[in-house]
Every structure is written in structure tokens, then in C-alpha cells.
Design an enzyme around this catalytic site. Structure first.
Site, mmCIF file in Angstrom:
data_model
loop_
_atom_site.group_PDB
_atom_site.id
_atom_site.type_symbol
_atom_site.label_atom_id
_atom_site.label_comp_id
_atom_site.label_asym_id
_atom_site.label_seq_id
_atom_site.Cartn_x
_atom_site.Cartn_y
_atom_site.Cartn_z
ATOM 1 C CE1 TYR A 1 -3.215 2.873 0.530
ATOM 2 C CE2 TYR A 1 -3.902 1.837 2.585
ATOM 3 C CZ TYR A 1 -4.076 2.815 1.623
ATOM 4 O OH TYR A 1 -5.101 3.723 1.764
ATOM 5 C CE LYS B 1 -6.271 1.526 -1.624
ATOM 6 N NZ LYS B 1 -5.811 2.911 -1.433
#
Length: 313
Positions: A138, A166
Site C-alpha cells: 500500500y 495499491k
């Protein structure tokens, strides 16, 4: 269920509805999950930034994840945020998520103490060795103050430590360069890249991203599914038009007064006010110490919903 390789489509990072007393509102959360699935979402991400994971206790995190896993019931993959400051703390969340039935983990670089890129890589490798679940990095440097660079990500993609990324950095140029590098190393079909930038989804998909994790997808999941389907079919003019409509709706995250509340309070308050106005959640409360949106802001959220075609009038 097994995580698709690569994972494609729209994966809303669901909000965590709360009761007035601050408990997880499990009934509202179940309705929210059913709503995004009915809109055609290809996965669900729980306990991310939109889910207020940083503000929730371990008990609240477990309650939210349990509800999402049970509600989804294997229909789409469930990605669970295992977000915390250090490797040891993340490991605890990772084991809890695995026990509750999550299909993949979403993890940032270590934060607060900071970390060298070599330490960030070691962080991910230690996590991967300790769980059977796929690991998605992330990248959210605004919150953790560490940018995940291609020099760190590419070796982790190549050796299978990471299953995907992400990208919530907001740096479209950096994302494009990573996508080019993945294609050159023939990793683009085994390493998932999802954009978390709601305003540039069409551009990210054109550059080669596999999908989107849009916070605004809580409010208008069907809009992001339409955008994705237009892009996948090569209907770029229609995708751009849908993106323009969603960009206007995104203004609901900016209705709070920056003199008295943070940008995060404004954004999450906007999402939850919209979901409350739409009848999806029972209470628009956000977790402490975030401040609630004033009535004037809620009226603006209502107007924006109407202009986006989500409310009559």
C-alpha cells in the site's frame, strides 16, 4: 477464495459505519457491502484509510472484518488492511485477518520510526514468510511518509514476495513508469496494480493499471464499475465522461472547514454523510478524534448527490 492473478476491476475500500456510541454498526456495514456487490464490484477492501483503520481498536477491526467476510461469503475476494507501525504489530493483524478468512493482506511500509528501503523490503519479506495470504503493498506516502519506489517494488514482485500494489501516492507519472518497468520485466500479468486515486482512474487504466480502489466508490460504486467497463472495452470517451462526473462528485470530500477540522475528517465525513443521506448507513459518525461535518456541509453533500444523479431533485 483464491485471489485472481492479476486482480482486476473495482475494489471499493469500504467505510466502517459506527453507532452513536462508537461501536461498529454491523448491520449498516452489511448493507454497504451488499450495495457495492450489487453494483458489480470485483472485490472488497476492508480496514483501509476509508475504513478508518488507523482510528479503530483491534476489537473493532476484528468486528468489521468478520462482518465483511461473512457478508461477501466467497462471492469476491476480500482484501484486509493489516496496517500498523512495525513488522511485529502488522504480523499480529495479519494472523488475525487470516484466521477470520481474508483472501489477501494490504500493508504499508513501516511508519513513525521510518525505514530505509532495505528495511522496507525486509518488512515485506518477513510478513510474506509468516502468512499464506497474498501480500499487496500500500503506497500512501502522505500518511506513512515513505514512498515505495520501483527499485524496492520490482525485486519483491519478481521473487513473489508481493502480489501487487495499491498506489495511493497520487503520482500518476511515477505509477506509469512502474507499469512500464513491469511490462519490460514481463511481470504485468502476475503483479496486480490498483490505483487508489479516484480522479485519474481513466488515465491509470489507459496506462495499464489493472483496477481501482476508490474511496468514493462507497458512495457511487456503480459509477466506477461503468468507468472500468468503458475502459476495458476501449470506450475512452465514455470513460472520460464518467470520470468527469465522478470528479465533480468528489467535491463532497472537501466541504469541511479547514480552520476547524482536518482534511481526513472532511473526506470521511463526506463519505459517511452521503451514505447516510442515501439510506445505506444509520449514523454518519466518524471515529474520534475526527470532527463531525456541520449541517451546512451536509447540505452541500446532499446537493452534490443530487447533481450526480444519486438523489432526486
Amino acid at each position: 477464495m483464491r485471489l485472481p492473478v492479476p486482480l482486476t476491476g473495482v475494489v471499493p475500500p469500504v467505510c466502517t459505519p459506527l453507532t452513536p456510541s462508537g461501536d461498529v454498526d454491523t448491520h449498516s456495514l452489511g448493507r454497504l457491502v451488499e450495495r457495492v456487490l450489487a453494483a458489480g464490484a470485483h472485490g472488497v477492501f476492508v480496514l483501509g484509510s476509508s475504513g478508518e483503520a488507523a482510528h479503530l481498536s483491534d476489537v473493532q477491526r476484528g468486528s468489521a472484518l468478520r462482518v465483511v467476510v461473512e457478508t461477501v461469503s466467497g462471492r469476491v475476494p476480500v482484501l484486509a488492511g493489516a496496517i500498523d507501525m512495525t513488522t511485529a504489530r502488522v504480523l499480529g493483524h495479519a494472523r488475525a485477518a487470516e484466521a477470520l478468512g481474508a483472501d489477501a493482506l494490504v500493508v504499508t511500509a513501516p511508519f513513525y520510526a521510518g525505514a530505509h528501503p532495505a528495511e522496507v523490503a525486509d518488512h515485506f519479506r518477513r510478513l510474506r514468510a509468516a502468512t499464506r495470504l497474498p501480500l499487496i503493498a500500500y503506497d500512501i506516502p502522505a500518511s506513512v511518509h515513505t514512498k515505495l519506489l520501483p527499485a524496492t517494488l520490482l525485486p519483491l514482485a519478481e521473487d513473489g514476495t508481493l502480489a501487487g500494489l495499491k498506489d495511493s501516492s497520487g503520482e500518476l507519472g511515477s505509477l506509469r513508469r512502474l507499469l512500464v518497468a513491469l511490462r519490460r520485466q514481463r511481470l504485468d500479468r502476475s503483479f496486480t496494480v490498483l490505483t487508489g486515486s479516484e480522479l485519474t482512474v481513466d488515465a491509470a487504466l489507459l496506462a495499464g493499471a489493472h483496477g481501482v480502489v476508490p474511496g468514493l466508490g462507497n458512495v457511487d460504486p456503480a459509477g466506477y464499475v461503468r468507468l472500468y467497463e468503458h475502459a476495458r472495452a476501449g470506450r475512452w470517451r465514455e470513460a472520460a465522461a464518467e470520470q468527469d462526473r465522478l470528479a465533480a462528485l468528489f467535491a463532497l470530500t472537501e466541504t469541511g472547514d479547514p480552520a476547524v477540522m482536518s482534511g481526513g475528517s472532511s473526506a470521511l465525513g463526506g463519505f459517511k454523510a452521503a451514505l447516510h443521506l442515501l439510506g445505506v448507513i444509520d449514523c454518519p459518525a466518524t471515529a474520534a478524534p475526527q470532527r463531525p461535518l456541520p449541517d451546512t456541509s451536509v447540505r452541500t453533500v446532499r446537493r452534490l448527490l443530487g447533481e450526480a444523479g444519486l438523489l432526486p431533485g
